[in-house]
Design a protein around this motif. Structure first.
Motif, short mmCIF file in Angstrom:
data_model
loop_
_atom_site.label_atom_id
_atom_site.label_comp_id
_atom_site.label_asym_id
_atom_site.label_seq_id
_atom_site.Cartn_x
_atom_site.Cartn_y
_atom_site.Cartn_z
N ILE A 1 -6.74 -6.37 6.73
CA ILE A 1 -6.32 -5.92 7.97
C ILE A 1 -6.13 -4.15 8.43
N GLY A 2 -6.00 -3.58 7.45
CA GLY A 2 -5.70 -2.73 6.82
C GLY A 2 -7.17 -1.61 6.22
N GLY A 3 -6.85 -0.16 6.11
CA GLY A 3 -7.94 0.46 5.12
C GLY A 3 -7.25 2.00 5.47
N TYR A 4 -8.70 2.79 5.20
CA TYR A 4 -8.16 4.10 5.44
C TYR A 4 -9.21 4.71 6.13
N HIS A 5 -9.20 5.37 6.94
CA HIS A 5 -10.55 5.93 7.92
C HIS A 5 -9.44 7.03 9.16
N GLY A 6 -10.37 7.83 9.13
CA GLY A 6 -10.03 8.93 10.07
C GLY A 6 -10.92 8.49 10.83
N ALA A 7 -11.91 7.89 11.33
CA ALA A 7 -12.46 7.35 13.00
C ALA A 7 -11.98 5.42 13.26
N LYS A 8 -11.08 5.86 13.51
CA LYS A 8 -10.79 3.53 13.71
C LYS A 8 -10.93 3.47 15.48
N LEU A 9 -11.53 2.41 15.26
CA LEU A 9 -11.72 1.62 16.71
C LEU A 9 -10.71 2.16 17.47
N ARG A 10 -10.56 2.57 18.44
CA ARG A 10 -9.21 2.71 19.40
C ARG A 10 -9.16 1.66 19.85
N ARG A 11 -9.96 0.76 20.44
CA ARG A 11 -8.79 -0.88 20.25
C ARG A 11 -7.93 -1.47 19.53
N TYR A 12 -8.58 -1.53 18.60
CA TYR A 12 -7.62 -1.95 16.65
C TYR A 12 -6.61 -0.76 16.70
N GLN A 13 -6.49 0.33 16.96
CA GLN A 13 -5.99 1.75 16.19
C GLN A 13 -4.43 0.91 17.64
N GLU A 14 -4.70 0.46 18.88
CA GLU A 14 -3.68 0.15 20.08
C GLU A 14 -3.23 -1.12 19.67
N ALA B 1 0.60 -1.15 -0.15
CA ALA B 1 0.13 -0.01 -0.23
C ALA B 1 1.05 1.16 -0.04
N GLY B 2 0.33 1.51 -0.59
CA GLY B 2 1.35 3.48 -1.03
C GLY B 2 1.52 3.81 0.16
N SER B 3 0.31 4.45 0.92
CA SER B 3 0.86 5.00 2.06
C SER B 3 0.61 4.22 3.65
N GLY B 4 1.18 2.76 3.27
CA GLY B 4 1.56 2.16 4.12
C GLY B 4 -0.42 1.49 4.91
N PHE B 5 0.15 -0.16 4.81
CA PHE B 5 -1.47 -0.38 4.55
C PHE B 5 -2.84 -0.41 5.60
N SER B 6 -2.17 0.68 7.13
CA SER B 6 -3.17 1.34 7.75
C SER B 6 -3.90 2.96 7.21
N ASN B 7 -3.17 3.13 6.00
CA ASN B 7 -3.36 4.74 5.59
C ASN B 7 -3.88 4.82 4.01
N ASP B 8 -4.13 2.98 3.67
CA ASP B 8 -4.33 3.09 1.85
C ASP B 8 -5.47 2.45 2.67
N ALA B 9 -6.95 1.99 1.48
CA ALA B 9 -7.62 1.66 1.33
C ALA B 9 -7.96 0.67 0.29
N ARG B 10 -7.34 0.51 -0.68
CA ARG B 10 -6.83 0.23 -1.69
C ARG B 10 -7.23 -0.93 -1.67
N ILE C 1 0.19 -9.37 0.55
CA ILE C 1 0.49 -9.05 -0.84
C ILE C 1 1.69 -8.23 -0.25
N THR C 2 3.25 -8.73 -1.65
CA THR C 2 4.00 -8.42 -0.65
C THR C 2 4.73 -8.08 -2.34
N PRO C 3 6.05 -6.66 -2.40
CA PRO C 3 6.55 -6.73 -3.08
C PRO C 3 7.20 -7.88 -3.29
#
Length: 817
Positions: free
Chosen positions: A605-618, A588-597, A641-643
């Motif tokens: 496991i990742g995605g793109y959202h400004g309001a992730k569940l706190r426990r999942y973010q932890e 993912a271009g912006s990292g797995f936890s900042n890209d929703a492609r 998925i790896t390069p």
């Protein structure tokens, strides 16, 4: 009552003018092209599962498994059938192709407010154009912040309704307040709405003081009651949405952390460093007057082949093509932010008129707008003005729920535009002599044109033109310290040149506007000449700056848009597996936890959202970031998925240790609190043991696990809002489900053979349940009370809004008859 086309004609001309300007600026939209907007692309990917399910079933699931292991889709996608004002918003959004529609809505909203404030049509047209095309409002469009733009579009119209209420026009004021409160909330950008409420609270205070001084306490009480009631009706149309978001927000990174060892806000809210990551520099506020006051945008043009940087690079052996590419998207910006798409430029002419308004406009309206502009500018400084902003963050209600405080600059520009137009209104209404205007005109020129001239002539007297990091360590560009030093010096020289050039530019526009104003006041030209020329100058001023950062290159064809979601060979390989599993996107271009492609194709496991569940973010921060495979296994991460090490192309790696959708554990351990629960995940086998917070002791009971290799539990049917399992065990077992625990037994409810059964949280984020012996069907259903009840309240409020609008229209018709 007869309709007067003659009276409506100026407004029709204004609307057509807005449509033409929006069409000219966003011309590619009328050729079938689309904006390549990062946030919109991420939103499409995030909502793919939800939309596909809705299309197939007609049901909004309100949950998606496609991001962050599973999360509510309240903030991603969903329909609100009983929200009539939301349906009006959908229709209005389709008047013109995007993004021309957004520009039109912004102009119409401000136009309505300025008319209500008593400005003439010409002046209102000017203000509407200035508001829509001020650079900060334009920068957010190509970034994909559509909801933010819509909120900014309806904010002035909502202000118009509130103003009418305070001025005693209760019925029409109530109708507009209710309608535009509904449309404002339809935008679903609560941060802009929050800042707007702060702005209007200041207005309400000023009006209240004036009415009390005038002895009109009854009018004040009625106005406040009408505004409150109308606002409740407008907001009531969004009961389901707001209720959903309120409940969800407490579970997100904006809520409280249960980790006492965490640095997060113990009172709830965002982490302070995260919230103030984007803070405007104190000196950077000069961009309101001079666009390149701090270099414009990250990756802006330093001057291309004409720049000092280009000459220095080529003289030191850098190939011309490389030097040109570097200088055309070079390190022009040297402000306080980590990066920016451009400056907050209100327009030189608007700045001049705003300052003039501060001198000549009388009454509380001026002090409200002036104080708002100053206060909100200071708030935009964020961490660069700790005394005010940290105090607000720690103690002001809800202030710590929002990040990127710089967006408040859009409302600074709101205040500047309104006061600027009120200055023109006063000149048109009172027609003062030039002698009486001379002193405030000189002061205004000194504070705008004079400041511009100083920075045009002596920029190096005030700034080093280096960021803090650059001042400490310079720049590492070629690896040759001597050459790097020369290039850096050239970059500084180009930054100075950019500031100097734009300062002269602002000076020119101010002098032209001042000269035009002099000609108007001294009756050298009439209003019919004055306003068109002034509007043309404002359009040229703002368009030319806006096009630096948002131009036709931002548009792509429909074919190019579709290619965004073309599956790679890696995606295609994974999609051959028709099971239910999760994917880790390591490319993912912006990292797995900042890209929703990846969420478009897979359960990610990742995605793109400004309001992730706190426990999942932890879990991301304290476990996944440390490559804890046990945690990834319990999340059923079957594919990575790896390069490719040689070609960097995405390839697939299968994880044979993924735990699957559900399993029986051999033992469990009750832990004291969230800290111990998180610590327990550092090293464990998720298929053998489960860790459970002691608060769930009642739900767990006194189960004594007897392991048996013949016991089994498996997923038999998956829907986003309903998951079905079949279990077969000889004795009572403790099952762990690889699904995110969210408001268990409240929104997510479990049923065994159709009978409700409580479940509990295990392993910090997953679901667990004591499963009885024998064969059983276990079903988890997502049944939020906020959806069921909120939908009914939406309908009641919508009908009240229709009745209010009908009553206001009837009263106006009757009055004119």
């Amino acid at each position: 009552m007869q309709f007067s086309f003659k009276k409506f004609l100026p407004h029709l001309f204004a609307i057509l003018t807005f449509m033409v300007l929006a069409g000219i600026y966003a011309a590619p939209a009328f050729q079938g092209k689309k904006l390549s907007q990062h946030d919109v692309t991420m939103a499409v990917a995030s909502a793919h599962e939800v939309n596909e399910f809705k299309q197939a079933t007609g049901i909004d699931p309100w949950w998606t498994d496609s991001m962050f292991g599973g999360m509510p889709s309240f903030m991603i996608a969903g329909s609100y059938p009983n929200n009539y004002v939301g349906q009006i918003g959908v229709v209005l959004n389709k008047v013109l192709p995007a993004p021309a529609n957004l520009l039109l809505l912004e102009m119409l909203g401000m136009y309505l407010l300025l008319l209500v404030l008593g400005a003439r049509v010409w002046a209102s047209v000017l203000g509407a154009i200035a508001y829509a095309f001020c650079s900060y409002n334009m920068l957010i469009i190509p970034a994909g912040h559509v909801s933010k733009v819509i909120a900014l579009a309806y904010a002035p119209a909502l202000a118009a309704g509130i103003v009418l209420c305070f001025r005693g026009k209760y019925l029409v004021g109530a109708a507009l307040t209710a309608l535009f409160m509904g449309l404002e909330l339809y935008a679903n950008h609560l941060q802009i709405t929050y800042y707007f409420v702060l702005l209007m609270a200041g207005y309400a205070l000023v009006e209240s003081i004036q009415l009390i001084r005038a002895g009109k306490v009854k009018q004040l009480v009625i106005a406040l009651a009408v505004i409150g009631g109308a606002s409740l009706i407008g907001a009531g149309n969004h009961t389901m949405r707001l209720w959903n978001n309120y409940v969800y927000s407490k579970e997100t990174i904006r809520g409280k952390s249960e980790l006492t060892s965490s640095n997060k806000q113990s009172k709830g809210g965002l982490d302070r460093d995260y919230a103030f990551g984007w803070s405007y520099g104190v000196a950077e506020s000069g961009t309101l007057l001079i666009p390149n006051f701090h270099g414009g945008a990250s990756g802006a043009n330093l001057g291309g082949a004409k720049s000092e940087t280009y000459k220095t690079m080529t003289n030191n052996g850098v190939p011309e093509e490389s030097a040109l590419q570097f200088t055309e998207r070079g390190p022009a910006y040297w402000g306080e932010q980590p990066g920016t798409g451009g400056p907050a430029y209100a327009g030189a002419i608007i700045c001049f008129l705003f300052v003039l308004g501060a001198f000549i406009v009388r009454g509380g309206m001026k002090w409200w707008l002036l104080s708002t502009a100053v206060l909100f500018t200071m708030l935009s400084w964020g961490k660069n003005f700790e005394t005010l902003n940290f105090l607000m963050f720690d103690y002001f209600p809800m202030y710590n729920k929002f990040r990127a405080i710089t967006m408040i600059l859009s409302l600074v520009q709101f205040a500047m535009v309104v006061l600027a137009i009120l200055a023109l209104k006063q000149l048109a209404d009172e027609k003062p002599s030039f002698e009486s205007l001379k002193k405030p005109l000189i002061y205004s020129l000194a504070l705008t044109a004079g400041v511009s001239l100083i920075f045009a002539l002596l920029p190096s007297l005030f700034f080093s033109f280096k960021t803090v990091a650059e001042a400490q360590s310079g720049m590492q560009l070629t690896g040759n310290q001597g050459v790097d030093s020369q290039i850096f010096s050239s970059i500084v020289a180009d930054r100075q040149s950019m500031l100097r050039s734009d300062a002269f530019r602002s000076l020119l526009f101010i002098l032209l506007a001042a000269g035009l104003l002099w000609a108007f006041v001294t009756n050298k030209i009439k209003e019919i000449v004055f306003y068109p020329i002034l509007i043309l100058l404002v359009v040229i001023d703002l368009f030319s700056v806006d096009k630096r950062y948002f131009n036709n290159t931002a548009f792509i064809t429909a074919t190019e848009m579709e290619e965004t979601f073309t599956p790679t060979p890696a995606d295609t390989q994974i999609l051959q597996d028709k099971g239910h599993y999760r994917v880790f996107d390591g490319v993912a271009g912006s990292g797995f936890s900042n890209d929703a492609r990846a969420s478009y194709f897979h359960n990610s496991i990742g995605g793109y959202h400004g309001a992730k569940l706190r426990r999942y973010q932890e879990i991301i921060e304290q476990q996944i970031a440390k490559n804890n495979m046990a945690v990834l296994n319990m999340l059923n991460t079957k594919y990575f998925i790896t390069p490719n090490q040689q070609t960097q192309a995405p390839i697939v790696q299968t994880n044979p240790d993924a735990c699957g959708n559900a399993w029986f554990v051999n033992e469990y351990k009750m832990v004291a609190d969230a800290n111990e629960e998180m610590k327990s995940l550092d090293k464990f086998n998720p298929k053998q043991i489960a860790f459970i917070d002691k608060r769930f002791a009642t739900e767990v009971g006194n189960i004594s696990i007897k392991a048996d290799s013949t016991n089994k539990i498996e997923l038999t049917d998956y829907k986003p809002n309903q998951v079905t399992y079949q279990s077969d065990a000889k004795t009572e077992q403790l099952a762990v489900f690889s699904e995110i625990f969210y408001r268990g037994n409240e929104d997510w409810k479990a049923y065994v053979d159709g009978q409700y059964k409580p479940h509990f949280r295990v392993d910090y984020i997953l679901r667990g349940m004591v499963v009885p012996a024998g064969k059983h069907t276990i079903v988890f259903k997502f049944e939020p009370e906020s959806v069921r009840v909120g939908n009914k309240i939406d309908l009641v409020a919508s009908l009240m809004l229709v009745a209010l609008l009908g009553l206001a229209l009837f009263a106006e018709v009757k009055k004119k008859k």
